[in-house]
Design a protein around this motif. Sequence first.
Motif, PDB file in Angstrom:
ATOM      1  N   GLU A  62       0.874  -1.165   0.000  1.00  0.00           N
ATOM      2  CA  GLU A  62       0.000   0.000   0.000  1.00  0.00           C
ATOM      3  C   GLU A  62       0.917   1.224   0.000  1.00  0.00           C
ATOM      4  OE1 GLU A  62      -3.335  -0.063  -0.128  1.00  0.00           O
ATOM      5  OE2 GLU A  62      -3.356  -2.252  -0.080  1.00  0.00           O
ATOM      6  N   ASP A  63       0.522   2.274  -0.666  1.00  0.00           N
ATOM      7  CA  ASP A  63       1.298   3.519  -0.712  1.00  0.00           C
ATOM      8  C   ASP A  63       2.702   3.320  -1.276  1.00  0.00           C
ATOM      9  OD1 ASP A  63      -0.855   4.902   0.479  1.00  0.00           O
ATOM     10  OD2 ASP A  63      -0.188   4.271   2.463  1.00  0.00           O
ATOM     11  N   LEU A  64       2.817   2.521  -2.325  1.00  0.00           N
ATOM     12  CA  LEU A  64       4.101   2.263  -2.979  1.00  0.00           C
ATOM     13  C   LEU A  64       4.524   3.504  -3.764  1.00  0.00           C
ATOM     14  CD1 LEU A  64       6.175  -0.051  -3.604  1.00  0.00           C
ATOM     15  CD2 LEU A  64       4.889  -0.402  -5.711  1.00  0.00           C
ATOM     16  N   THR A  65       5.724   3.989  -3.501  1.00  0.00           N
ATOM     17  CA  THR A  65       6.241   5.182  -4.187  1.00  0.00           C
ATOM     18  C   THR A  65       7.287   4.761  -5.219  1.00  0.00           C
ATOM     19  OG1 THR A  65       8.060   5.510  -2.643  1.00  0.00           O
ATOM     20  CG2 THR A  65       5.933   6.538  -2.075  1.00  0.00           C
ATOM     21  N   ASP A  66       7.706   5.716  -6.059  1.00  0.00           N
ATOM     22  CA  ASP A  66       8.789   5.451  -7.011  1.00  0.00           C
ATOM     23  C   ASP A  66      10.070   5.076  -6.280  1.00  0.00           C
ATOM     24  OD1 ASP A  66       7.119   5.972  -9.136  1.00  0.00           O
ATOM     25  OD2 ASP A  66       7.803   8.032  -9.401  1.00  0.00           O
TER      26      ASP A  66
END
Length: 139
Positions: free
Chosen positions: A43-47
């Motif tokens: 969840e809330d995976l960023t670059d």
Amino acid sequence: MNRPSAISEVLPLTPLQQGLLFLAEYDREGTDLYTLQLVVDFEDLTDADAGALRAAAAMLLERHPNLKACFRTRRTGEAVQVVPKSVELPWRERLLPDADAAALDRLAHEDRLHRFDLTRPPLHRFTLLRGPEGRGRLL
């Protein structure tokens, strides 16, 4: 990998490897029952997270040479394990802006059914599926 300098080791197969190789070659069309798929949801995976996952996968290959191995057959007919000095990181990333949980499940299932060519190292792959709102799935 055909050049001698690209090979780190050539090793005999263990009895377990011999059995797995036999079964993989016996039925090349069906699902490979010995291929495992690990799935990690985010969840809330960023670059930055995606970059860190890719770097960790690359480090895993660097630290554990046995994970670079493949199987080849010598001219004598003997199957051996070949460990190259280096391999390209088997990393794939797919952006799926409209994907829901069912779509991620379907793509994971399709990835699981894709068989490996046992002569081409490494015998694993990493697929990062990136959905909406920072949802992600690493296969």
